[in-house]
Each structure stands twice: as C-alpha cells, then as structure tokens.
Scaffold this motif. Structure first.
Motif: not given
Length: 271
Positions: A111-120, A138-143, A145-152
């Motif tokens: 899941p994207m949440s897993e690898y974006l959490t690792e990125l963070k 766009i769909a990927n970015l919307n997803e 932004m559920q894990t990362l603040d867009s400012r990050e």
C-alpha cells in the motif's frame, strides 16, 4: 514562490541511461560547466559513478543539490531505509537533498501508505532533506495526501515537454503547491528538430535546446536534461533566452500526447 522552489536550482543535470564511465564523465563535465543540481536513481545503476564525480570535483557539499529515487522493489518496510542508506554510501554523502518515490508501482503491491511512511521516516532519520514523488498522477497525489501533508511533497517529477504538456496534472500540482520537475524535456532529441522550435530559436538567435528549456522555465518548472557532450551541457546551462507570450503559445500548441516513459507498470495516466 515558496521557499523550496528557490532552494532547488531550476536547472539540473539528469543521468538516466548513463552508465559507468559515461555517467562519471557527464556529471564531471556538468559540474565544471556550473551545474549544481544532479539527479540520479537507484535503478539507473550509476549512483557510485555520480558520487565519485561529485567527490572528485571538490565542490563543497552545501553547494550541491543531489536527488535520488527509490526503486519499486524497495517500496516496503523491510527494504526501504536500507536501500536509501546504500544509495548514500554509493553517492558518498551523508544525506541527499531530495529523495523521491520513483514510481507509484511497488513490486509486491504494497500500500502507498506503507512506502510513504518509510519515505517520511527517511527524512526524520536525516537521510534526506526533502521528500517527493515521481510519475504520480492526480489520483496518486490524492492518495498520497492521505499519508503526507501536501507541503511535505517537495516535487512531483513527471514527463513534461512541448509534445506532452501534461497541463491537467501540472494545474493540480500548482493548486496544491507541489513543484513540478520536468523530465525528458527534449523528447529524446525529437523536439529539437521541430520546425516551430527551430523558428523560435532563429528569432532569439538561440539553440533549439535553449528555447525548450526557456519554455519550461517560463512555465515555472525545474528540469533535468542529460547530455554526454560538454558543448551541449554549456548550451543547456545558458539561460539567457527569454520567450515572449507568442513563443510560449506556439510551443504549448505542439502538445500531441507523445509520451516517452510508459513502462507496463505505469499508473493510469491523466489525459
């Protein structure tokens, strides 16, 4: 303009498809010409050569902006951080300036949440100063932004050039203050032979490459063309060409959806 846009030089040098001595020489020449923003990736297989060229240049680390990207098979809790540490060892740096997810296409459907959490986490550990994404729709970015603040999300590195202006995705990024980095600006050299581009180049007494880079710059994007020839690197680095609105409109009109990078694991592209 947000702070991070200024921090990353508008023009960088890419290293996609450059291997071994070729990668080393290209980065060495680019640094001699004046480039200070270098883009590589784990999958390019050239991080060690890029790192050696940087090391041999004797340019102070704080003067450089170095980007690398995590590959699809490392987009999981088990491998992510170790793979970044390996990249840093090859690059001979303690930290990169920007770490990107190369594709939203994990090899094992994590899941994207897993690898974006690792990125963070990579950022929290000080392995990178900034984090971002690449080839996100766009769909990927919307997803995301559920894990990362867009400012990050420091940037979305996507294919943009006169034959693929990617307007919808760029507008979405702008709306969320996500900077766009354009790759493959010359469409593997195709656009440099385009009659419209040649005509505008003649008008400005410039090279076709300078016209394309000026168009990208006028649209507020960063770009990372690659070259193995010193004269082309010098040419690319000369940003004295300024286009007028008519030039920009003419180049915008060349859009024909000619996408170059679309491997079978690509996301569903925005039209």
């Amino acid at each position: 303009m947000t702070q991070h846009v200024i921090e990353m030089p508008d023009l960088g040098v890419g290293t996609f498809r450059l291997e071994g001595k070729t990668a080393y020489n290209s980065v060495s020449m680019a640094l001699e010409v004046g480039f200070r923003h270098i883009d590589t990736a784990q999958v390019y297989g050239n991080e060690a050569q890029v790192g050696q060229a940087i090391q041999d240049s004797n340019i102070a680390r704080e003067e450089l902006f170095i980007t690398t990207k995590v590959w699809n098979d490392k987009l999981n809790k088990a491998s992510f951080i170790d793979s970044v540490k390996e990249s840093l060892a090859k690059l001979q740096v303690e930290q990169v300036d920007l770490l990107l997810i190369h594709w939203p296409s994990p090899s094992n459907s994590e899941p994207m949440s897993e690898y974006l959490t690792e990125l963070k986490k990579a950022k929290e550990l000080g392995l990178t100063k900034h984090i971002g994404v690449s080839n996100f729709t766009i769909a990927n970015l919307n997803e995301a932004m559920q894990t990362l603040d867009s400012r990050e999300i420091f940037t979305n590195q996507i294919e943009v050039h006169p034959y693929l202006t990617n307007t919808k995705l760029r507008a979405f990024c702008q709306q969320h203050d996500i900077h766009v980095t354009a790759y493959m600006p010359f469409v593997v050299g195709k656009v440099l032979k385009d009659d419209t581009v040649l005509d505008i180049a003649k008008k400005h007494n410039a090279s076709p490459a300078q016209v394309v880079l000026a168009w990208i710059n006028a649209n507020g994007m960063t770009t990372i063309p690659s070259s193995t020839k010193r004269e082309n690197l010098k040419d690319n680095f000369d940003d004295s060409v300024k286009l007028d609105n008519d030039d920009i409109d003419r180049i915008n009109a060349l859009d024909c959806g000619d996408r170059q990078a679309s491997p079978e694991f690509s996301p569903q592209w925005d039209e």
